[in-house]
Design an enzyme around this catalytic site. Sequence first.
Site, mmCIF file in Angstrom:
data_model
loop_
_atom_site.group_PDB
_atom_site.id
_atom_site.type_symbol
_atom_site.label_atom_id
_atom_site.label_comp_id
_atom_site.label_asym_id
_atom_site.label_seq_id
_atom_site.Cartn_x
_atom_site.Cartn_y
_atom_site.Cartn_z
ATOM 1 N N LYS A 217 34.639 25.986 38.235
ATOM 2 C CA LYS A 217 35.104 24.863 38.038
ATOM 3 C C LYS A 217 36.472 24.608 38.860
ATOM 4 O O LYS A 217 36.608 23.321 39.486
ATOM 5 C CB LYS A 217 35.689 24.629 36.695
ATOM 6 C CG LYS A 217 36.478 23.526 36.250
ATOM 7 C CD LYS A 217 35.723 22.130 36.358
ATOM 8 C CE LYS A 217 36.619 21.050 35.738
ATOM 9 N NZ LYS A 217 35.833 19.602 36.009
ATOM 10 N N CYS A 271 42.276 16.786 36.740
ATOM 11 C CA CYS A 271 41.501 17.849 37.578
ATOM 12 C C CYS A 271 41.984 18.202 38.804
ATOM 13 O O CYS A 271 42.773 19.177 39.156
ATOM 14 C CB CYS A 271 40.148 17.711 37.416
ATOM 15 S SG CYS A 271 39.113 17.855 35.970
#
Length: 422
Positions: A217, A271
């Site tokens: 991720k 993010c």
Amino acid sequence: MPLDVELSVTVMGLGYIGLPTAAVIARTGAKVTGVDVTPSVVDTINSGRVHIEEVDLDGLVSGVVARGQLTASLTVSPADVFVIAVPTPFTEGRQPDTTYVLNAARAIAPVLKPGDTVILESTSPVGTTEQVRDLIATLRSDLRMPGTARMGEQADLAIAYCPERVLPGRILVELIDNDRVIGGITPRCARKALAFYRRFVRGACVTTTARAAEMTKLTENAFRDVNIAFANELSLVADTLGVDVWEVIRLANRHPRVNILSPGPGVGGHCIAVDPWFLVAADPANTPLIRTAREVNDGKTDHIIARASALIEAETADRPVACLGLAFKANIDDFRESPALRVAQALAERFGERIRIVEPYAAQLPTKLAETGARLTDIDTALETCPVMIVLVDHDLFRSVPLEERRGKTVLDTRGLWPDQV
């Protein structure tokens, strides 16, 4: 658990990821409880409404709440599966802050029972899933933890990591269609989590270790950040040389092995603007490129503030100036880590009431911005009254404004939205 047996699921955190995830799971027939610390969020969802802007989410939530498949609560109840989807910000020193994750683990620990599955979805530093396991172990010594049970013993819990990888504006589609990486503390944990995601994911579900999934991720977001930094750095060079960066990128991308992204006023969101720092914090000596990309993208925002300030100062009359957009990307209401918001705030602090904000996804300005004297307005009023326009977000509304209505304006276009501007 077979699909014909009702599954009970608790989703910890009802934000931009948690609420859509809870609603999608509830649509499969599972009994879902969403837990949040904010009473107004809980009340809103239980009334069948939503507190965030996302395509088709309002209708989905209304339906699953009406059918009794989704309820919201301030407290945690027993369930078969627990999904942790809480924020993971960084501190002022750019160190990852896993406080919300660990608090969620503390909250669910008292109600866990043998056979339960705990899945962390929050973007997290490598090793966080193991920290969740270890914290639960200290709170529930009666349960055998995966990866620590004695040889031949089966753990009482399955604990795994499966990060979200969705795009705001397409969350409900991508929760289902995108591939998922499922990392287990043990292979058995991964397989159990895999069975859960198979209930609602059409994309491929690939199993691995928890640590590999965590790093995957972070790698995805750092990759994008580095590539955006290249585009932003090109835009700075183009400004120096007096060249149209959008034209350069368009032409360069005709090369069969070149695909340069679009520059902008920086990088925002929950993010890309945050997660690369987790890798830097984990190994500062070996991440100079990732660190530099973050600095380039943050520095681009400072560059835009300076250019916009110069344009406004050059306007001799104290006439209003329009800042178009506050969100971190087009057509959403998410302002987290938004470079557009940072630019607007800096300009408003300097020029006060002259600043007009056009943000179609906001009913009111953020408190700190409103305190400067800046005012929220609509695009038509801005076009009629503002000789200077700073394009910060490429909302479709702004894209639709024809040249005739923009002619004669002084424009700083950070998104390449109006290439025909004269």
